[in-house]
Design an enzyme around this catalytic site. Structure first.
Site: not given
Ligand code: AKB
Length: 323
Positions: A13, A17, A148
């Site tokens: 990665g 960012q 996520y």
């Molecule tokens: C997102 O917004 O998905 C990331 C995080 C807070 O993990 N920046």
């Protein structure tokens, strides 16, 4: 535990960012040739390409990681490749495949080849609505509702398992939203906190995709990099938590950020049109208790909202002048 420090590092990665800035910093510490940057689709920036080796790696393919580890005699991995929260909600299957599959592959390569260390970033996304949203503690219920977040919780448990079962020196932090001036984030819920600076400077106007009163924990990139390096340099005896450490730099609402930017750009106007990302933001903590990281390995952030805003505006203004 190994107690050894990294010698030759792979950063997955690396075009992202965090990766784009962390790689450059690691190269300063360990030497350009000793830090191998790996990306998937995005081309490396000139800075990244010129400062050391670059390779294309698909983290969902274990062989693709193994070959690079072999080729460069890698002994440690900073595994940053990830699909972020907003894209993860649009493509949950992809998020699981890349985030969970990628981590599993990295841990397996590290186990098979007896690597020295692995760094992996978790996120505030591990928390869900059931957790206290103010000063969220290190140990609390983790019931995220995004793919996520689900993959981050599973990933934390997997890291802990590899430490306990195989003795792999794996370390992680729960990053809040990261604000940076080099590379834009892609597909996260906290992206508004970066986009707002670019638009404020370019158009003096920004339409924010979360409500004005949306408060989230954030961190400026220099602190984000410092956290990864400080954690990896800490003596293993100090690292008691092998899931991931709570971490924060500051907390502010979208409206407070706009007001801080207005101190530098008085004509700046911000309007608020929440979209699907509002629901994600509403399920995350507003502030984080990172006392355990502070106590165990000396974590201390440098930037608050005012310092970060001033630095962001100076850096982006300078860049615009040069192009
Ligand atoms: C997102 O917004 O998905 C990331 C995080 C807070 O993990 N920046």
């Amino acid at each position: 535990m190994s107690g050894k420090t990294p010698r030759r590092i792979l950063v997955t990665g690396a075009t992202g960012q965090i990766g784009s800035e962390l790689t450059v910093e690691l190269r300063k510490m360990y030497g350009g040739d000793n830090v191998i940057a790996a990306g998937h689709r995005r081309k490396p920036s000139e800075k990244l390409a010129k400062s050391g080796p670059f390779e294309y790696v698909d983290v969902s393919d274990r062989d693709s990681i193994g070959k690079i580890v072999e080729k460069y005699d890698v002994d440690s991995i900073f595994h940053l490749a990830s699909v972020l929260s907003a894209v993860g909600e649009e493509k949950p299957q992809l998020a699981w495949k890349v985030n969970m599959g990628g981590l599993y592959n990295v841990l397996e390569v590290a186990r098979e080849r007896e690597l020295t260390m692995v760094f992996w970033p978790s996120s505030i996304a591990v928390f869900g609505q059931e957790a206290t949203r103010v000063n969220t503690p290190q140990n609390t219920v983790l019931i995220p509702r995004t793919m996520y977040g689900v993959a981050k919780v599973a990933g934390e448990l997997l890291c802990n398992y590899y430490f306990l079962r195989f003795g792999l020196d794996v370390r992680g932090v729960r990053y809040p939203g990261i604000i940076s001036s080099e590379t834009l984030p892609g597909g996260g819920t906290t992206d508004y906190a970066v986009e707002i600076f670019y638009e404020a400077l370019k158009k003096k106007q920004y339409t924010c995709f979360v409500r004005e009163d949306t408060m989230l924990p954030m961190m400026y990139m220099p602190d984000c990099i410092k956290a990864a390096i400080d954690l990896m340099e800490a003596d293993p005896s100090r690292i008691k938590c092998r899931t991931s450490y709570n971490l924060t730099g500051m907390s502010f609402s979208a409206g407070e950020l706009a007001a801080e930017i207005r101190k530098h750009i008085p004509e700046f106007e911000c309007e608020y049109k929440p979209d699907f990302r509002q629901k994600i933001a509403d399920s995350w903590p507003m502030s984080i208790d990172d006392g355990v990281a502070r106590e165990e390995w000396g974590w201390k952030p440098t930037y608050d909202l005012a310092d970060m805003t001033k630095d962001m505006i100076e850096k982006l203004t300078e860049r615009a002048r040069q192009t």
